[in-house]
Structures are given as structure tokens and as C-alpha cells.
Design a protein around this motif. Structure first.
Motif, short mmCIF file in Angstrom:
data_model
loop_
_atom_site.label_atom_id
_atom_site.label_comp_id
_atom_site.label_asym_id
_atom_site.label_seq_id
_atom_site.Cartn_x
_atom_site.Cartn_y
_atom_site.Cartn_z
N MET A 1 0.84 -1.20 0.00
CA MET A 1 0.00 0.00 0.00
C MET A 1 0.87 1.25 0.00
O MET A 1 0.56 2.25 -0.66
CB MET A 1 -0.92 -0.01 1.22
N GLY A 2 2.00 1.20 0.73
CA GLY A 2 2.94 2.31 0.69
C GLY A 2 3.52 2.51 -0.70
O GLY A 2 3.66 3.64 -1.18
N VAL A 3 3.86 1.40 -1.37
CA VAL A 3 4.36 1.47 -2.74
C VAL A 3 3.30 2.06 -3.66
O VAL A 3 3.59 2.88 -4.55
CB VAL A 3 4.79 0.07 -3.23
N SER A 4 2.04 1.64 -3.46
CA SER A 4 0.93 2.17 -4.26
C SER A 4 0.85 3.68 -4.14
O SER A 4 0.69 4.39 -5.15
CB SER A 4 -0.38 1.53 -3.78
N LEU A 5 0.97 4.19 -2.92
CA LEU A 5 0.91 5.63 -2.69
C LEU A 5 2.08 6.35 -3.36
O LEU A 5 1.91 7.39 -4.01
CB LEU A 5 0.90 5.90 -1.18
N ILE A 6 3.29 5.79 -3.21
CA ILE A 6 4.48 6.41 -3.80
C ILE A 6 4.38 6.46 -5.32
O ILE A 6 4.69 7.47 -5.96
CB ILE A 6 5.74 5.66 -3.36
N VAL A 7 3.94 5.36 -5.94
CA VAL A 7 3.81 5.30 -7.40
C VAL A 7 2.80 6.33 -7.88
O VAL A 7 3.02 7.03 -8.88
CB VAL A 7 3.38 3.87 -7.84
N PHE A 8 1.69 6.44 -7.16
CA PHE A 8 0.66 7.40 -7.58
C PHE A 8 1.18 8.83 -7.50
O PHE A 8 0.96 9.65 -8.41
CB PHE A 8 -0.58 7.24 -6.72
N ILE A 9 1.90 9.15 -6.42
CA ILE A 9 2.46 10.50 -6.27
C ILE A 9 3.53 10.76 -7.34
O ILE A 9 3.66 11.88 -7.85
CB ILE A 9 3.05 10.67 -4.86
N ALA A 10 4.27 9.71 -7.73
CA ALA A 10 5.34 9.87 -8.72
C ALA A 10 4.82 10.36 -10.06
O ALA A 10 5.53 11.05 -10.81
CB ALA A 10 6.10 8.55 -8.90
N GLY A 11 3.58 10.02 -10.38
CA GLY A 11 3.01 10.46 -11.65
C GLY A 11 2.29 11.78 -11.58
O GLY A 11 1.63 12.19 -12.55
N SER A 12 2.41 12.48 -10.46
CA SER A 12 1.62 13.70 -10.22
C SER A 12 1.77 14.73 -11.34
O SER A 12 0.79 15.33 -11.77
CB SER A 12 2.03 14.31 -8.88
N GLY A 13 3.00 14.95 -11.83
CA GLY A 13 3.22 15.98 -12.83
C GLY A 13 2.61 15.67 -14.18
O GLY A 13 2.54 16.56 -15.04
N MET A 14 2.17 14.43 -14.40
CA MET A 14 1.63 14.03 -15.71
C MET A 14 0.11 13.97 -15.73
O MET A 14 -0.48 13.82 -16.80
CB MET A 14 2.18 12.65 -16.10
N TYR A 15 -0.53 14.07 -14.58
CA TYR A 15 -1.98 13.86 -14.52
C TYR A 15 -2.75 15.09 -14.99
O TYR A 15 -2.32 16.24 -14.82
CB TYR A 15 -2.43 13.54 -13.09
N LYS A 16 -3.92 14.82 -15.56
CA LYS A 16 -4.93 15.85 -15.75
C LYS A 16 -5.79 15.86 -14.50
O LYS A 16 -6.39 14.84 -14.15
CB LYS A 16 -5.80 15.54 -16.97
N LYS A 17 -5.84 16.99 -13.82
CA LYS A 17 -6.54 17.08 -12.54
C LYS A 17 -7.70 18.05 -12.67
O LYS A 17 -7.50 19.25 -12.79
CB LYS A 17 -5.57 17.54 -11.44
N ASN A 18 -8.89 17.50 -12.67
CA ASN A 18 -10.08 18.34 -12.78
C ASN A 18 -10.51 18.82 -11.40
O ASN A 18 -10.48 18.07 -10.42
CB ASN A 18 -11.23 17.55 -13.42
N ASP A 19 -10.89 20.07 -11.33
CA ASP A 19 -11.37 20.62 -10.06
C ASP A 19 -12.73 20.02 -9.71
O ASP A 19 -13.50 19.64 -10.61
CB ASP A 19 -11.51 22.15 -10.16
N PRO A 20 -13.06 19.94 -8.42
CA PRO A 20 -14.39 19.44 -8.03
C PRO A 20 -15.47 20.35 -8.57
O PRO A 20 -15.35 21.58 -8.53
CB PRO A 20 -14.33 19.45 -6.50
#
Length: 728
Positions: A215-234
Motif C-alpha cells: 500500500m505504501g508502494v501504491s501511494l508512492i507510485v501514484f504520487i510519482a506520476g503527479s506531474g503528468m496527470y490531468k486534474k479536474n477541479d471538483p
């Protein structure tokens, strides 16, 4: 356009037309599902054998936890859509999730051999408390991110990438099953390892610790891709809006229940004073589907017992598959394996074949068939349980006692117990247990007759020894139930003339004095080596091949002597025969249940998607997940209220309930009319401007009327009647 808006709309880097960001999301989902299913695979055994809860309470807590995991998605969806957005919701709740997994792993670090005088392990309340806190955090984390991760992955694609988006969801689903398959196979192996602070026992800290790391690895991997994501506002949560609309309609209808107010075609039409007709029409479509969901929780009530009742059933079976020994909790891997096999077969072979036969196999009919298969699976489980029960020993009732006899004298003797005459060879045991409901006379020979009273509900071994020229007996208590972990209960009876120490691996039977019996020690399947030592360091190694679930008393006779052939003189006495029903017999019930899942679950999701308005698909997804939670609550109610002693009868009860629900659902499905939400929405989306103004004017008239004395007039009545001609 602002910088923020440009950031939301930027194109991410791609590989073969797919955004690189989705690979981070797929790996994140694989690790998270490994963490969840790995922890869940051993959870019911952790409750039963580590926290020392009984079957029913272990099942109750297990299904309470699963129910919470499927209630919290609603909370996660509201938080993501109303405040934090999907990205930050996943981050924050994944942190909560990871903390929960760590707490659960820490709660299992406990030496269960360190007990109080009453036999209760020290600090057990602390470890139970930590376990419950850990599970609550895990339920909040896994449920909260459940509605966000897949939708966040879909957000990474542009509108012209429907094909790539569809492929992503297939890969996403595959990652879920791959994580489930690997974890349900690996974590039981980790659980079976030996670890401990003072003494060795099953390693639940490792079984929970590895999922925590994943689960820690899952969190780290997800954060690692942060700069590539499209993030829609709520953009506001549609579920909240739907609930408010329904609430207003109910309140308005209740306030205007007087006959002076005109009736409306649908009770949701009472929301027209505040909400536009498009939203009301969409809510009507959602409610039609949610009404069909009412019988569905019964399917999940059966489905999720794979991890509780079926795992406990496997503990009384033989898991020897030749080169591979399967542990009870590893049998859950059959489900994801069969899913990977059956999904393409059903989609590419079964459904096309049915279509060629000109059979109208509608989605609701598929769901009905899926429930029927689940019912058949529990019938198969009941039949198997009957076979298992037939191989179990006949333990004494609450008013009976059972006894067997062991002759520790180096000559054949004849004894009489009650009316039974029993010949006993030297260093041998009687063939089986005798059952007595009253005290009985035990005649060991001239001058050696006694009256023996056995405690009710117990099994005993009476050992016959010789003092000078006199025979006498010593009584020892035996176990009165099978080892449900599939292990073998072993003990030693020392007839040698000195104290002996016996060990097997890291387990010890302790110092066994002459004519005394050791405590039982649980020994795993295989060919363990028992090391026997005396006070001066002489050593003898005895090896015995063990299967699953047996119990033995190993006799060390007075003729025993240390040396090359010392093991040949040790006599094994079988107290309980090993499990004889093979775990492979569970495969038919797993096959039926998985086939039901493929037909029921996949079709249900597709049906919900097709019948949902364009902006309310998340509402039906939340409703679908809610049926899983309610199904687990049903298990709790039945387990607590039914008080059924025989497990096979409980299986049949669940099967009968599902068949009944299946019949009810088939009638509901018969009267359901399929709709095209886009066409209904288009009726309002393509309104002429003057028509919209007319409707707006009518709505204002209604609001003014109801804002006064709530008295209707003929003109307002006619306006109402004219505004309800469209049937939804």
C-alpha cells in the motif's frame, strides 16, 4: 483562459497513443488490490486463531468490515466531487489506508503463549483494539478511493480517445484480478511462516506487513506520476443534488397532501417548484434502476462468504495436491483464476452462441441467471459439507464422555470397561473410543477394579501401568475437536524410565516425566522430525509423515533405547484420522459462484451504465456498491438470528433465500421497460426558447401560489394539468 485552466487541459506525454499517466494509475491499483485482498485472505483466520474468536463472531466481524468497505465509497465520492477533487482525495485517503495497514500489522505482534492464569493472552484487549482501529482506517481508505481511481484514470483521456479509454478499463480490471490472485496465494504462505517474540507461532505480522508495504508502494507510485496527470477541479457532487431533489419532492408532497391540490403523474414531479424538469427526469431514471437493486444484496451475501465460511470449510479438508500443499486461505485464489478464464469465454463464446440461437438474453435475465448460479454454488457447498461431516469423529454430547485405553505394560492384558471386554497388546491402544453416559466399572485384573466417572462432553485416554505386581490406571484429557487450521495435533506419552525432552522444529513438548503425557502441539503437514533427548544429551530423531487434521499420541515404551534404530520402537496411536475430503472438491462451488459473478456483476455494471443519465452514472455506481455492503449486513443478521447448528443447513438456508429473491427479481425485471437516457435528456436539451420561457413562467406561477396560503385556484389547476403531459 487562465493558467489553471490550461493546466487542466494540457495533453500528457503518450506512448502508442496512451497517456503515460495511466501506467502509474494501473500500477497503483495493482498494489492497492494486492494490499486489500492479501490482508482480507487471512483475516478470518486471524480472528479465529490469533484473537481467539469463535466461528460465528469471526464471521460477523469479517462481514462488518467488508460492509464498511462498500459503504465508504459514497463518502469518498462526495469528498472528491465537492471539495478535494479526485487526485487529492486519493492521496489523503491512501495515507489513511497505509496507516491502517501498518496498525493492523503492529496489532498482530503478540506472543500468544504468554497468558494469564485463566488462559487469556496478556494484553489481548490492546491488540483487539489496535486491530479494530486498523480495520476502520482500511475501510475508510479502500472504500473512499474506490470510486475515484478508475474515474481519475478515465479523466486522463481526451474526448476523441474512446477506444484507448475502453482498453484502459480492461487493463485496469485485469490489474485488479492480478493483484487479487497473487496476494491470495502469497499472504497465506507468509501467514504460515513461524515468527514470534518469545515463542514461534503463525506470522500474521508478516502476512499483514507485506500488504502494508504494497500500500505504501501504491501511494508512492501514484504520487510519482503527479506531474503528468490531468486534474479536474471538483464541480459539486451530483449525489448530494439528487438527494436534495428527492428530499424536496417528498417534503413538498407531504405538505400538499390535501385533496385541493391536483395530483401529479409522478411523486418526483412535486420537486418542480424548485428544480428544473431535466434534473427531475434524470432522477426518475435513476430511481427506476435503484428500485431494481433492492433484491441484489442477497447475491453478495452469498458471494462474500468465500472469504469466511468457505475458508473455514477448507480448514477441515485435505490440501495435498501432490507437489503442492494448498493452505485453506489459498483456495480463494480459485476465484480470480476462474474470472480471468471465464470473462473472455463468456463474452466471446457464450453470449455470441446464445445470440445465434435467437434467444433474447437481456441484461436483466443475465443478472437473474447469475443469482441462480450463486444459489447452486451454495447447494454444492452444502452437499460437500455433508460429506465432510460424515468423515468427522463422533464427539461426545453434553451428557456423555468418551474414553480409549493404552497398555503401557510389556505384555498383553485383557481389561473390562463396563460390559466391554478389551484385549490390549503391549504398548498398544484400543481400536476406538467407548462412549459412556454413566460411571462404569474398570476391571484391570484381580484386585484392580475401579469405578470411573468421565466428565460430560469430554474425551479421555486411560493409560494402564504396572506398579510392582499391581495394575493401575492414569487418566488424561484428549482434544474434542478437529484442528480447523488443517494442522495435526501431536503429543507424547513417556513410558521410559527417565525424563525426556521432545522438540519439533522450534516447538517444544517440554520435559515429559515417566508415565506422563505432554500437551498437544500443532504440527504442519509434511514429514516433521521429532527430536527426543534425555538429560545426558543422548538424541533420537523420529520422523512421521502427516497429512491434514489428524491427531496422534506417540508412545515411547519402556523398551525404548537410544541408538541407530531408536525410532523403530516408537508407537503412533491415532486419536483422530486425517481430513479425507480433498480441497479440490471445493472447485465446483467456486466455479458456479465465479460464473454467477461474471454474469451478474459485469452485466449489472453495464446495465447500470446504459440506463443512467449522462451526469448520474456515479450515483448508480454508488448504489451498486451499496448493494455489496447491504449483502454483508444480511450475512450478519442471518448468522446471528438463525442459530443453526449444522453448517450444511445454513448453506441451504442462504441458497433458498437467494432462489426466492431470484424469483422476485425476475418478476420485477419482466415489468421493467428499457430506456435510452440520451433521448429523454434530448427532449429537454432541445426545447425551443419560447417553450423554456413558458415552462419557467408556469414554474414561477406555482411557486407564487404555494408561497401564499397554499390554496389552489382553477387557473393554477389547469396550469398544472397542462404541464404534466410528458410520461417519464
Amino acid at each position: 483562459m487562465t493558467d489553471k485552466e490550461q493546466g487542466k487541459k494540457r495533453k500528457s506525454a503518450t506512448i502508442a497513443g496512451y497517456p503515460i499517466s495511466i501506467f502509474f494509475i494501473v500500477i497503483n491499483e495493482f498494489c492497492e488490490r494486492f494490499s486489500y485482498y492479501g490482508m482480507r485472505a487471512v483475516l478470518v483466520l486471524y480472528f479465529k486463531y490469533f484473537l481467539l474468536w469463535d466461528d460465528d463472531f469471526s464471521t460477523t466481524i469479517y462481514h462488518t468490515f467488508v460492509a464498511l468497505c462498500y459503504l465508504t465509497p459514497i463518502l469518498g465520492a462526495i469528498v472528491a466531487d465537492s471539495w478535494l477533487g479526485k487526485f487529492r482525495t486519493i492521496i489523503y485517503l491512501s495515507i489513511v489506508y497505509t496507516i491502517g495497514q501498518v496498525i493492523l500489522a503492529v496489532s498482530a505482534i503478540h506472543d500468544i503463549s504468554d497468558t494469564d492464569r485463566d488462559g487469556t493472552p496478556n494484553n489481548m484487549s490492546l491488540h483487539i483494539g489496535l486491530s479494530m482501529v486498523g480495520l476502520l482506517l482500511i475501510a475508510l481508505g479502500t472504500g473512499g478511493i474506490k470510486p475515484c481511481v478508475a474515474a481519475f484514470g478515465g479523466d486522463q483521456f481526451d474526448d476523441d480517445q474512446e477506444k484507448q479509454r475502453g482498453t484502459f478499463f480492461s487493463i485496469f480490471y485485469l490489474s485488479i484480478n492480478a493483484g487479487s490472485l497473487l496476494s491470495t496465494f502469497i499472504t497465506p504462505i507468509l501467514r504460515a511462516q513461524e515468527c514470534g517474540i518469545h515463542t514461534k507461532h503463525e506470522c500474521y505480522p508478516l502476512a499483514f506487513g507485506v500488504p502494508a508495504v504494497l500500500m505504501g508502494v501504491s501511494l508512492i507510485v501514484f504520487i510519482a506520476g503527479s506531474g503528468m496527470y490531468k486534474k479536474n477541479d471538483p464541480e459539486g457532487n451530483i449525489m448530494v443534488k439528487v438527494c436534495k431533489c428527492i428530499g424536496f419532492a417528498l417534503r413538498n408532497r407531504f405538505r400538499h397532501r390535501s385533496p385541493q391540490y391536483p395530483k401529479r403523474h409522478h411523486w418526483m414531479d412535486w420537486a418542480e417548484e424548485k428544480y428544473d424538469k431535466l434534473l427531475i427526469a434524470q432522477v426518475k431514471m435513476v430511481l427506476k434502476v435503484l428500485f431494481l437493486y433492492i433484491p441484489l444484496p442477497m447475491f453478495w451475501a452469498l458471494f462474500d462468504q468465500q472469504g469466511s465460511r468457505w475458508t473455514l470449510q477448507a480448514t477441515t479438508m485435505n490440501g495435498d495436491f501432490g507437489a503442492l500443499a494448498i493452505m485453506p486461505d489459498q483456495m480463494q485464489t480459485v476465484n480470480p483464476i476462474l474470472i480471468i478464464i471465464l470473462v473472455p469465454i463468456v463474452d466471446n463464446l457464450v453470449y455470441p452462441l446464445i445470440a445465434k440461437c435467437k434467444l433474447n438474453f437481456t441484461p436483466l435475465r443475465r443478472i437473474t441467471v447469475g443469482m441462480f448460479f450463486a444459489g447452486l454454488a451454495f447447494v454444492a457447498a452444502a452437499l460437500l459439507q455433508l460429506q465432510i461431516d460424515g468423515t468427522l469423529p463422533q464427539f461426545p454430547s453434553g451428557t456423555e464422555g468418551q474414553v480409549k485405553f493404552i497398555n503401557m505394560i510389556d505384555e498383553k492384558i485383557n481389561i473390562k470397561a463396563g460390559n466391554e471386554s478389551i484385549p490390549l497388546e503391549a504398548f498398544s491402544a484400543s481400536d476406538d473410543y467407548l462412549t459412556f453416559s454413566e460411571p462404569f466399572s474398570l476391571n484391570l485384573g484381580p484386585g484392580a477394579e475401579n469405578v470411573v466417572s468421565l466428565p460430560d462432553g469430554t474425551r479421555s485416554t486411560i493409560v494402564i501401568i504396572q506398579d510392582a505386581a499391581t495394575y493401575r490406571h492414569i487418566e488424561f484429557r484428549d482434544i474434542t475437536e478437529k484442528s480447523e487450521k488443517g494442522e495435526n495435533e501431536m503429543r507424547f506419552l513417556n513410558g521410559f524410565n527417565t525424563t525426556l525432552n521432545v522438540t519439533v522444529g522450534d516447538e517444544t513438548f517440554g520435559a515429559i516425566v515417566t508415565y506422563n503425557m505432554s500437551e498437544y502441539v500443532a504440527v504442519s503437514q509434511g514429514a516433521p522430525q521429532f527430536v527426543i533427548k534425555n538429560d545426558v544429551g543422548d538424541e533420537c530423531v523420529y520422523t512421521q509423515t502427516l497429512s491434514f487434521g489428524s491427531s496422534y499420541t506417540l508412545i515411547i515404551p519402556s523398551t525404548f533405547a537410544f541408538g541407530p534404530n531408536c525410532a523403530d520402537s516408537i508407537r503412533p496411536v491415532m486419536d483422530m484420522s486425517p481430513n479425507s475430503i480433498h480441497m479440490a472438491w471445493q472447485i465446483p462451488q467456486y466455479f458456479l459462484m465465479t460464473l454467477g459473478e461474471v454474469v451478474f456483476s459485469v452485466t449489472g455494471l453495464q446495465f447500470s451504465y446504459s440506463q443512467a443519465p449522462s451526469n448520474m452514472k456515479s450515483v448508480l455506481q454508488a448504489g451498486w456498491l451499496l448493494t455489496v455492503a447491504v449483502g454483508n449486513i444480511i450475512v450478519l443478521i442471518v448468522a446471528e438470528a438463525a442459530t443453526i447448528q449444522d453448517q450444511w443447513a445454513e448453506y441451504l438456508l442462504f441458497a433458498s433465500l437467494l432462489v426466492f429473491v431470484c424469483i422476485v427479481f425476475s418478476f420485477m425485471a419482466y415489468f421493467y421497460q428499457y430506456i435510452d437516457p440520451s433521448k429523454i435528456e434530448a427532449q429537454f436539451a432541445h426545447m425551443e426558447p419560447n417553450e423554456k420561457e413558458k415552462r419557467k413562467s408556469l414554474d414561477m406561477t406555482k411557486k407564487n401560489v404555494y408561497a401564499n396560503d397554499r390554496r389552489g385556484s382553477d387557473s393554477s389547476d389547469s396550469s398544472d394539468k397542462g404541464s404534466h403531459q410528458t410520461k417519464m
